[in-house]
Design a protein around this motif. Structure first.
Motif, PDB file in Angstrom:
ATOM      1  N   THR A  13      64.450   6.656  69.908  1.00 17.34           N
ATOM      2  CA  THR A  13      64.045   7.910  70.518  1.00 17.34           C
ATOM      3  C   THR A  13      62.549   7.891  70.793  1.00 17.34           C
ATOM      4  O   THR A  13      61.797   7.125  70.207  1.00 17.34           O
ATOM      5  CB  THR A  13      64.358   9.073  69.571  1.00 17.34           C
ATOM      6  N   SER A  14      62.120   8.801  71.657  1.00 16.35           N
ATOM      7  CA  SER A  14      60.702   8.931  71.968  1.00 16.35           C
ATOM      8  C   SER A  14      59.929   9.379  70.734  1.00 16.35           C
ATOM      9  O   SER A  14      60.371  10.234  69.974  1.00 16.35           O
ATOM     10  CB  SER A  14      60.506   9.967  73.075  1.00 16.35           C
ATOM     11  N   LEU A  17      56.193  13.125  70.839  1.00 20.01           N
ATOM     12  CA  LEU A  17      55.859  14.476  70.364  1.00 20.01           C
ATOM     13  C   LEU A  17      55.496  14.510  68.878  1.00 20.01           C
ATOM     14  O   LEU A  17      55.219  15.584  68.345  1.00 20.01           O
ATOM     15  CB  LEU A  17      57.004  15.451  70.657  1.00 20.01           C
ATOM     16  N   LEU A  18      55.483  13.366  68.235  1.00 13.26           N
ATOM     17  CA  LEU A  18      55.027  13.309  66.831  1.00 13.26           C
ATOM     18  C   LEU A  18      53.502  13.286  66.853  1.00 13.26           C
ATOM     19  O   LEU A  18      52.850  12.384  66.328  1.00 13.26           O
ATOM     20  CB  LEU A  18      55.623  12.087  66.143  1.00 13.26           C
ATOM     21  N   THR A  19      52.971  14.305  67.467  1.00 19.81           N
ATOM     22  CA  THR A  19      51.599  14.326  67.957  1.00 19.81           C
ATOM     23  C   THR A  19      51.047  15.729  67.803  1.00 19.81           C
ATOM     24  O   THR A  19      51.781  16.699  67.881  1.00 19.81           O
ATOM     25  CB  THR A  19      51.634  13.920  69.454  1.00 19.81           C
ATOM     26  N   ASP A  20      49.740  15.818  67.581  1.00 22.97           N
ATOM     27  CA  ASP A  20      49.102  17.125  67.528  1.00 22.97           C
ATOM     28  C   ASP A  20      48.767  17.601  68.935  1.00 22.97           C
ATOM     29  O   ASP A  20      48.297  16.828  69.775  1.00 22.97           O
ATOM     30  CB  ASP A  20      47.820  17.055  66.689  1.00 22.97           C
ATOM     31  N   GLN A  21      48.974  18.879  69.117  1.00 26.31           N
ATOM     32  CA  GLN A  21      48.757  19.470  70.441  1.00 26.31           C
ATOM     33  C   GLN A  21      47.368  19.169  70.994  1.00 26.31           C
ATOM     34  O   GLN A  21      47.187  18.961  72.181  1.00 26.31           O
ATOM     35  CB  GLN A  21      48.993  20.982  70.355  1.00 26.31           C
ATOM     36  N   GLU A  23      45.528  16.659  71.014  1.00 28.96           N
ATOM     37  CA  GLU A  23      45.347  15.392  71.728  1.00 28.96           C
ATOM     38  C   GLU A  23      45.686  15.562  73.213  1.00 28.96           C
ATOM     39  O   GLU A  23      45.058  14.955  74.086  1.00 28.96           O
ATOM     40  CB  GLU A  23      46.212  14.301  71.085  1.00 28.96           C
ATOM     41  N   LEU A  24      46.654  16.402  73.473  1.00 23.93           N
ATOM     42  CA  LEU A  24      47.056  16.624  74.858  1.00 23.93           C
ATOM     43  C   LEU A  24      46.120  17.571  75.587  1.00 23.93           C
ATOM     44  O   LEU A  24      45.856  17.404  76.775  1.00 23.93           O
ATOM     45  CB  LEU A  24      48.497  17.126  74.887  1.00 23.93           C
ATOM     46  N   GLU A  77      60.439  15.573  76.796  1.00 19.63           N
ATOM     47  CA  GLU A  77      59.110  15.713  76.204  1.00 19.63           C
ATOM     48  C   GLU A  77      58.164  16.420  77.179  1.00 19.63           C
ATOM     49  O   GLU A  77      57.343  17.264  76.792  1.00 19.63           O
ATOM     50  CB  GLU A  77      58.545  14.336  75.815  1.00 19.63           C
ATOM     51  N   VAL A  80      58.364  20.157  77.164  1.00 20.80           N
ATOM     52  CA  VAL A  80      57.667  20.820  76.059  1.00 20.80           C
ATOM     53  C   VAL A  80      56.175  20.953  76.359  1.00 20.80           C
ATOM     54  O   VAL A  80      55.590  22.031  76.216  1.00 20.80           O
ATOM     55  CB  VAL A  80      57.878  20.040  74.735  1.00 20.80           C
ATOM     56  N   GLU A 131      46.545   9.096  68.023  1.00 22.36           N
ATOM     57  CA  GLU A 131      45.922   9.410  66.736  1.00 22.36           C
ATOM     58  C   GLU A 131      46.922   9.858  65.671  1.00 22.36           C
ATOM     59  O   GLU A 131      46.977   9.298  64.573  1.00 22.36           O
ATOM     60  CB  GLU A 131      44.864  10.505  66.917  1.00 22.36           C
ATOM     61  N   THR A 132      47.690  10.880  65.970  1.00 22.06           N
ATOM     62  CA  THR A 132      48.535  11.461  64.920  1.00 22.06           C
ATOM     63  C   THR A 132      49.629  10.498  64.471  1.00 22.06           C
ATOM     64  O   THR A 132      49.833  10.296  63.268  1.00 22.06           O
ATOM     65  CB  THR A 132      49.159  12.787  65.405  1.00 22.06           C
TER      66      THR A 132
END
Lengths: 442, 442
Positions: A13-14, A17-21, A23-24, A77, A80, A131-132
């Motif tokens: 799976t991708s 999204l195991l990422t902090d907002q 960063e985007l 993703e 979202v 990063e996350t």
């Protein structure tokens, strides 16, 4: 089954999204003002070890390199992130794949405060997104492996079974089993770790099975033991402390005979009981029956049992919680922009600018002396007759994971070698300073 | 997006191997000796709360009920367990689905030492397999929610952002965000938690973005702030502590004007800085600009800032590590076999036999007085004028999750109500006894 980190059967799976907002949102701002494509260098390091620890163990690298190619934004993703991002950024993410370079310490390598265990280079945009995910994996797995390595040292060669899954998040548990194996544990109770990473499995019976053999006439421990032996053979380990340990051992040998594989004690004063049970087993002729102990063991309790006739330690809670240090506290910091070293100046949170290389110097006998970090574009410092190990090895080039990186078993061997290379104080369980200093040059 | 626990887009993979091997070897032995089909009752409870804690918060129930229908053995899972199991057991697993009943405390309910927060009933075979998965989820999520609830109390109504993903296993991080939201946090940095559970997302910028705006001429904080505002608008929060906080605030307002949404301080003495920055912002006319503080905050640090002009707390490491108690220490114990109460007698690990029901008694004012556990087939104890809440609610019947269970938002509301029901000492951060006693009857 193999121990190759990339060989596991979970759906791919991708991981995006195991990422902090943030960063985007940073990406969005950087795409907007044109800074997104600057060439950047990020480094992962721990500012300090957990209080009193003398070394850390790098773990999770294999999992990170498995997660990296799956860091892609598919339509689910994108749906979202389009809730809070502009269209240009969403379009950019649609085509995103990391195309930069990563060097890192190998799994099983030791680290010390400041060691830049991972160097990530590429555009700001492509690096900042990682990063996350990078920190989640390295902080978790390194914390567990670092605690596990101390337990393995304390066990001084005896078998170690990791059985802490029930005390950890269900997916964290799988990674804990992997990290424990890396650190030298013999086996795990966790079946997903058996499947995914080829860690040897272990486990026979719980108190529930003995209690199940309870009728209106009362408990029937012998019936439980007979059932277990019929199914699992004489080599199994019987849990003897459901009611009374001495009675349990007597019943176990009465049912199984002196060829019984093992008995497990999960409560009481484990040292006292190990001695008493060993004597009882020997008296009963079961001189080869092993003793397994479990129940709130940590590295100190394991060490305290060193003089006792224990054959195998089962370790749960302390392992999966990092024995007081459940996260390694590593950070992911921007150190260079278009060739210019950068560093923040916030109080107590200084970082050292510039892309670095690291050598660990050792005496010809193999004993490590110090770690030296120096600017990657500068000549290496003089070795002064010492042997230099280059610690940052190429892991990703142009976004592709390089071939031939160590397997989990190779990482396990590396750590075993590295622990031997520490100055002897480095393996002490007591609180102390890092086993070797890290020097920053230039 | 909704907060319904079952509404998330991750592939519905099998959860059957998130299990300890011994559950399967016990199954094999029980199928062999005919005990597998005995009617059993298991209970989940915590023998104690983390040292000095006054209450625990039940969390993870929604995740457990989502994982339960996926506890099925497909061919990939059977291939793994057939390495150590006999054919009869493998065949039995091929058709396995849980067909029993589960009652439990709702998510957001409080628990105390001994509270049987989950009651699982069915045959031994079908219940024993669920031990590890059940405990992994409840132990993890309850540990995080229990710590989070104390932080929310300490924050006394101010906004709380969960930002600890980088310090936790990447999947554990998602569950941490969910548990923090259950406990009253306002938002999360974790995008997968936004997707999976509908937790509100938050996040704007890190030091890396400011450092990125570094040229041969030196740092250019103003350029970074301009870029961020252009992308995210004046309502964004600017991180002002990369270089010098006072200069950072001055630059922020110079660039954004007094309508700036917020500034974040991530280092230094947060209380001193919050006061100083508030005064500076007010002087600059930015009287509505919010102050966000972050950096190693736990419930005590949050409480210590209560008198300071802080608008929002960002909490990371302490949240995802349960603030010193990363696991709730719950156990899953067999308490009844074919109607006969059973209990082991190992030292210090006693369990109380028999399937139980639990009432929590409260005064007419709403203040909780005690919890009473009694045999499920006995009449309820006298209320003595108190109001009785039945805590174990039906969750699974005949293997099917019952309809209408609380959503995550409803659990959040329940917890908020329950905290108000505690005797006032129960909300103190200091070490103490459980807020109310649990009494076992019969």
């Amino acid at each position: 089954m193999t121990n190759n980190a990339s060989d596991w059967s979970q759906p791919k799976t991708s991981t995006a999204l195991l990422t902090d907002q943030y960063e985007l949102t940073m990406l969005s701002a950087a795409l907007g003002d044109g800074s997104a494509h600057r060439r950047c260098s990020f480094e992962v390091f721990a500012r300090r070890l957990p209080a009193g620890r003398r070394y850390g163990v790098v773990a999770g690298v294999g999992r990170l390199l498995d997660a990296l190619p799956r860091f892609r934004f598919g339509e689910p993703e994108l749906a979202v992130v389009s809730e809070f991002l502009d269209e240009r950024t969403v379009d950019w993410l649609r085509d995103y794949r990391f195309s930069g370079d990563i060097d890192g310490y190998r799994e099983g390598e030791l680290y010390f405060p400041g060691s830049p265990i991972l160097s990530v280079r590429g555009t700001f945009a492509e690096c900042v997104l990682l990063e996350t995910l990078t920190l989640s994996i390295l902080n978790h797995d390194s914390a567990i492996a670092s605690a596990a390595a101390r337990m393995v040292s304390a066990a001084a060669g005896r078998r170690m079974i990791e059985m802490g899954s029930r005390r950890a998040h269900e997916e964290s548990a799988v990674a804990c089993s992997r990290a424990a194996y890396l650190a030298g544990f013999t086996a795990t109770s966790n079946l997903e770790a058996v499947r995914r990473y080829g860690v040897p499995g272990a486990g026979t019976s719980a108190h529930a099975f003995t209690l199940l053999h309870n009728t209106v006439a009362g408990p029937d421990e012998a019936a439980a033991f007979r059932g277990q032996i019929a199914a699992l053979g004489l080599g199994t380990t019987l849990l003897v402390d459901t009611y009374d340990i001495t009675e349990g051992v007597k019943t176990a040998i009465a049912v199984a005979g002196p060829e019984l594989g093992g008995v497990r004690i999960d409560s009481g004063d484990l040292g006292v009981w190990a001695r008493q049970v060993r004597a009882q087993l020997d008296d009963l002729g079961a001189t080869k029956t092993k003793i397994v102990v479990s129940g709130d063991l940590d590295e100190y309790a394991i060490a305290a049992l060193r003089a006792e006739p224990v054959d195998t330690y089962g370790v749960g809670t302390a392992l999966v919680t990092g024995s007081g240090a459940p996260t390694a506290g590593m950070v992911y910091k921007l150190v260079e922009v278009e060739g210019i070293p950068v560093a923040k100046r916030s109080s107590h949170k200084e970082s050292r600018g510039g892309t670095k290389r690291v050598l660990r110097f050792a005496r010809p006998t193999g004993t490590a002396v110090e770690e030296v970090a120096f600017p990657a574009d500068a000549p290496a410092p003089e070795s002064g007759g010492l042997i230099a190990h280059d610690l940052l090895v190429p892991m990703v080039r142009g976004g592709e994971v390089v071939a031939g990186l160590p397997t989990l078993d190779e990482g396990r061997d590396l750590l075993a070698q590295r622990l031997v290379s520490l100055p002897w104080e480095g393996l002490k369980l007591s609180h102390g300073d890092p086993a070797i200093p890290t020097r920053f040059v230039g």
